[in-house]
Design a protein around this motif. Structure first.
Motif, PDB file in Angstrom:
ATOM      1  N   LYS A 113       0.840  -1.196   0.000  1.00  0.00           N
ATOM      2  CA  LYS A 113       0.000   0.000   0.000  1.00  0.00           C
ATOM      3  C   LYS A 113       0.876   1.247   0.000  1.00  0.00           C
ATOM      4  CE  LYS A 113      -3.492   0.411   2.594  1.00  0.00           C
ATOM      5  NZ  LYS A 113      -4.405   0.461   3.741  1.00  0.00           N
ATOM      6  N   LYS A 114       0.682   2.078  -1.014  1.00  0.00           N
ATOM      7  CA  LYS A 114       1.467   3.298  -1.151  1.00  0.00           C
ATOM      8  C   LYS A 114       0.582   4.518  -0.981  1.00  0.00           C
ATOM      9  CE  LYS A 114       4.913   1.641  -4.430  1.00  0.00           C
ATOM     10  NZ  LYS A 114       5.492   1.817  -5.760  1.00  0.00           N
TER      11      LYS A 114
ATOM     12  N   LYS B 287      -2.960   5.310  -2.860  1.00  0.00           N
ATOM     13  CA  LYS B 287      -3.891   6.402  -2.565  1.00  0.00           C
ATOM     14  C   LYS B 287      -3.141   7.718  -2.724  1.00  0.00           C
ATOM     15  CE  LYS B 287      -7.464   8.528  -0.644  1.00  0.00           C
ATOM     16  NZ  LYS B 287      -8.356   9.186  -1.521  1.00  0.00           N
ATOM     17  N   VAL B 288      -3.723   8.645  -3.480  1.00  0.00           N
ATOM     18  CA  VAL B 288      -3.078   9.926  -3.756  1.00  0.00           C
ATOM     19  C   VAL B 288      -3.738  11.017  -2.903  1.00  0.00           C
ATOM     20  CG1 VAL B 288      -2.430  11.595  -5.539  1.00  0.00           C
ATOM     21  CG2 VAL B 288      -2.624   9.160  -6.121  1.00  0.00           C
ATOM     22  N   PHE B 289      -2.911  11.791  -2.234  1.00  0.00           N
ATOM     23  CA  PHE B 289      -3.341  12.898  -1.386  1.00  0.00           C
ATOM     24  C   PHE B 289      -2.689  14.179  -1.901  1.00  0.00           C
ATOM     25  CE2 PHE B 289      -3.177   9.090   1.164  1.00  0.00           C
ATOM     26  CZ  PHE B 289      -4.305   9.139   1.960  1.00  0.00           C
ATOM     27  N   PHE B 290      -3.199  15.329  -1.438  1.00  0.00           N
ATOM     28  CA  PHE B 290      -2.484  16.574  -1.709  1.00  0.00           C
ATOM     29  C   PHE B 290      -2.495  17.432  -0.457  1.00  0.00           C
ATOM     30  CE2 PHE B 290      -6.679  18.346  -2.479  1.00  0.00           C
ATOM     31  CZ  PHE B 290      -6.570  19.692  -2.170  1.00  0.00           C
ATOM     32  N   ALA B 291      -1.470  18.275  -0.370  1.00  0.00           N
ATOM     33  CA  ALA B 291      -1.347  19.199   0.754  1.00  0.00           C
ATOM     34  C   ALA B 291      -0.705  20.478   0.251  1.00  0.00           C
ATOM     35  CB  ALA B 291      -0.493  18.591   1.868  1.00  0.00           C
TER      36      ALA B 291
ATOM     37  N   THR C  78      -0.989  13.348   9.039  1.00  0.00           N
ATOM     38  CA  THR C  78      -1.694  12.665  10.128  1.00  0.00           C
ATOM     39  C   THR C  78      -2.698  11.668   9.552  1.00  0.00           C
ATOM     40  OG1 THR C  78      -1.410  14.517  11.631  1.00  0.00           O
ATOM     41  CG2 THR C  78      -3.214  12.998  12.131  1.00  0.00           C
ATOM     42  N   LYS C  79      -3.435  12.089   8.540  1.00  0.00           N
ATOM     43  CA  LYS C  79      -4.402  11.202   7.880  1.00  0.00           C
ATOM     44  C   LYS C  79      -3.689   9.993   7.270  1.00  0.00           C
ATOM     45  CE  LYS C  79      -7.396  13.273   5.241  1.00  0.00           C
ATOM     46  NZ  LYS C  79      -8.081  13.894   4.092  1.00  0.00           N
ATOM     47  N   ILE C  80      -2.553  10.233   6.631  1.00  0.00           N
ATOM     48  CA  ILE C  80      -1.777   9.149   6.024  1.00  0.00           C
ATOM     49  C   ILE C  80      -1.281   8.192   7.109  1.00  0.00           C
ATOM     50  CG2 ILE C  80       0.392   8.627   4.812  1.00  0.00           C
ATOM     51  CD1 ILE C  80      -0.148  11.206   3.141  1.00  0.00           C
TER      52      ILE C  80
ATOM     53  N   PHE D  50      -0.200   2.376   5.420  1.00  0.00           N
ATOM     54  CA  PHE D  50       0.575   2.431   4.184  1.00  0.00           C
ATOM     55  C   PHE D  50       1.975   1.888   4.432  1.00  0.00           C
ATOM     56  CE2 PHE D  50      -2.626   5.741   3.435  1.00  0.00           C
ATOM     57  CZ  PHE D  50      -3.108   5.312   2.205  1.00  0.00           C
ATOM     58  N   ASP D  51       2.493   1.208   3.429  1.00  0.00           N
ATOM     59  CA  ASP D  51       3.843   0.652   3.515  1.00  0.00           C
ATOM     60  C   ASP D  51       4.896   1.625   2.993  1.00  0.00           C
ATOM     61  OD1 ASP D  51       2.984  -2.002   4.386  1.00  0.00           O
ATOM     62  OD2 ASP D  51       2.116  -2.145   2.374  1.00  0.00           O
TER      63      ASP D  51
END
Length: 141
Positions: free
Chosen positions: A6-7, A97-101, A114-116, A121-122
């Motif tokens: 999991k990335k 899973k792709v996030f943005f900040a 914090t959410k990540i 996730f590995d």
């Protein structure tokens, strides 16, 4: 036996005020201009300049400039970064899973990290969305 890796991919952009208002611009500029990588002056000199001259005199004018480019959906930078995130999410495997900040402003790096961290996730890949290396951009991320 673990079968999936999991990335999390974190896209990071510079940042933007939450709204085109003097109060939101002041909060954003204060965070941005307090970063020692952005302004390398002595805090003894810089903080009085920032809080008693720059922030009180520039925020109202800058809020008007932000308002002139603001979209119905919000800040153009935040909207475009969110769109890029969704497009990249559609291109990666289900295990990613792709996030943005935003480096300054919201969603903050701290809140997204914090959410990540709350998920299992590995691997975390951080992609600063800057065209070149700079202490004030990529290094700060």
């Amino acid at each position: 036996m673990k079968t999936s890796n999991k990335k999390a991919v974190l896209l990071v952009n510079l940042g933007t005020p939450d709204a085109p208002t003097p109060k939101a611009v002041k909060r954003f500029l204060s965070e941005f201009l307090h970063d020692r990588r952005v302004i390398k002056l002595s805090r003894l000199l810089w903080c009085p300049l920032l809080h008693f001259i720059i922030l009180p005199t520039r925020c109202k004018r800058l809020a008007k400039l932000y308002a002139a480019i603001w979209w119905d959906e919000g800040s153009p930078m935040r909207v475009i970064t969110h769109r890029k995130t969704k497009k990249l999410q559609a291109m990666v495997p289900e295990t990613t899973k792709v996030f943005f900040a935003m480096r300054y402003g919201n969603p903050s790096m701290q809140s997204v990290l914090t959410k990540i961290a709350e998920n299992d996730f590995d691997e975390l890949v951080v992609l600063p969305l800057y065209p070149q290396y700079s202490d004030t951009t990529t290094a700060s991320v």
